[in-house]
Design an enzyme around this catalytic site. Structure first.
Site, PDB file in Angstrom:
ATOM      1  N   HIS A 109      10.458 -19.705  -9.873  1.00  0.00           N
ATOM      2  CA  HIS A 109      10.475 -18.240 -10.078  1.00  0.00           C
ATOM      3  C   HIS A 109       9.061 -17.733 -10.299  1.00  0.00           C
ATOM      4  O   HIS A 109       8.693 -17.471 -11.440  1.00  0.00           O
ATOM      5  CB  HIS A 109      11.349 -17.902 -11.286  1.00  0.00           C
ATOM      6  CG  HIS A 109      11.830 -16.497 -11.310  1.00  0.00           C
ATOM      7  ND1 HIS A 109      11.138 -15.462 -11.881  1.00  0.00           N
ATOM      8  CD2 HIS A 109      12.960 -15.941 -10.830  1.00  0.00           C
ATOM      9  CE1 HIS A 109      11.820 -14.347 -11.785  1.00  0.00           C
ATOM     10  NE2 HIS A 109      12.941 -14.620 -11.147  1.00  0.00           N
ATOM     11  N   PHE A 110       8.301 -17.538  -9.454  1.00  0.00           N
ATOM     12  CA  PHE A 110       8.318 -17.802  -8.031  1.00  0.00           C
ATOM     13  C   PHE A 110       7.099 -18.661  -7.719  1.00  0.00           C
ATOM     14  O   PHE A 110       6.013 -18.331  -8.202  1.00  0.00           O
ATOM     15  CB  PHE A 110       8.245 -16.501  -7.236  1.00  0.00           C
ATOM     16  CG  PHE A 110       9.366 -15.538  -7.549  1.00  0.00           C
ATOM     17  CD1 PHE A 110      10.627 -15.719  -6.996  1.00  0.00           C
ATOM     18  CD2 PHE A 110       9.163 -14.461  -8.393  1.00  0.00           C
ATOM     19  CE1 PHE A 110      11.662 -14.823  -7.262  1.00  0.00           C
ATOM     20  CE2 PHE A 110      10.187 -13.566  -8.669  1.00  0.00           C
ATOM     21  CZ  PHE A 110      11.438 -13.743  -8.107  1.00  0.00           C
TER      22      PHE A 110
END
Length: 140
Positions: A48-49
């Protein structure tokens, strides 16, 4: 002030779900102010991410809930019990939170009846609002 060991004596959470590092100030049944240091080493950033790490909003809400739980579970009648999420209202995310940021979280309890509590929560980074929400707690 409470360090991580003292927080763990109040909350049942452990790594990787203990999301507050320190409680800066609290008044049982009234409020708690906590700090979370956001580190790139947290497992959530693997997905993420990748290349653009952002702390998920649900992690901010969970840190808020843990902060509010400290204010509740330090009351004599709730010591040794567990506070569960009963609901979230009006959550607003106003700023992206990234590794290297320090979240300061304040939860002020507004209602407490029997084993249900409601609090207003705000999380800031460098004084800038990151998230606000109304949280409901159920004490078991």
């Amino acid at each position: 002030m409470l360090d991580s060991q003292e927080i763990q004596a109040i909350l049942p959470h452990r790594y990787p779900m203990l999301l507050i590092d320190r409680v800066l100030s609290f008044e049982p049944g009234e409020f708690a102010i906590a700090r979370k240091n956001v580190s790139i080493n947290e497992a959530v950033f693997q997905g993420h991410f990748p290349g653009n790490p952002v702390l998920p909003g649900v992690f901010i809400l969970e840190a808020m809930a843990q902060t509010g739980a400290v204010a509740l579970l330090t009351l004599d009648q709730f010591k040794g019990r567990t506070a569960f999420f009963g609901g979230v209202k009006s959550a607003k995310f106003r700023r992206v939170v990234r590794p290297g940021d320090t979240l300061e979280i304040k939860v002020t309890l507004e209602k407490l009846k029997d084993r249900i509590g409601v609090g207003k929560a705000i999380a800031t980074v460098d004084g800038e609002k990151a998230c606000t929400a109304e949280l409901t707690f159920i004490i078991e």
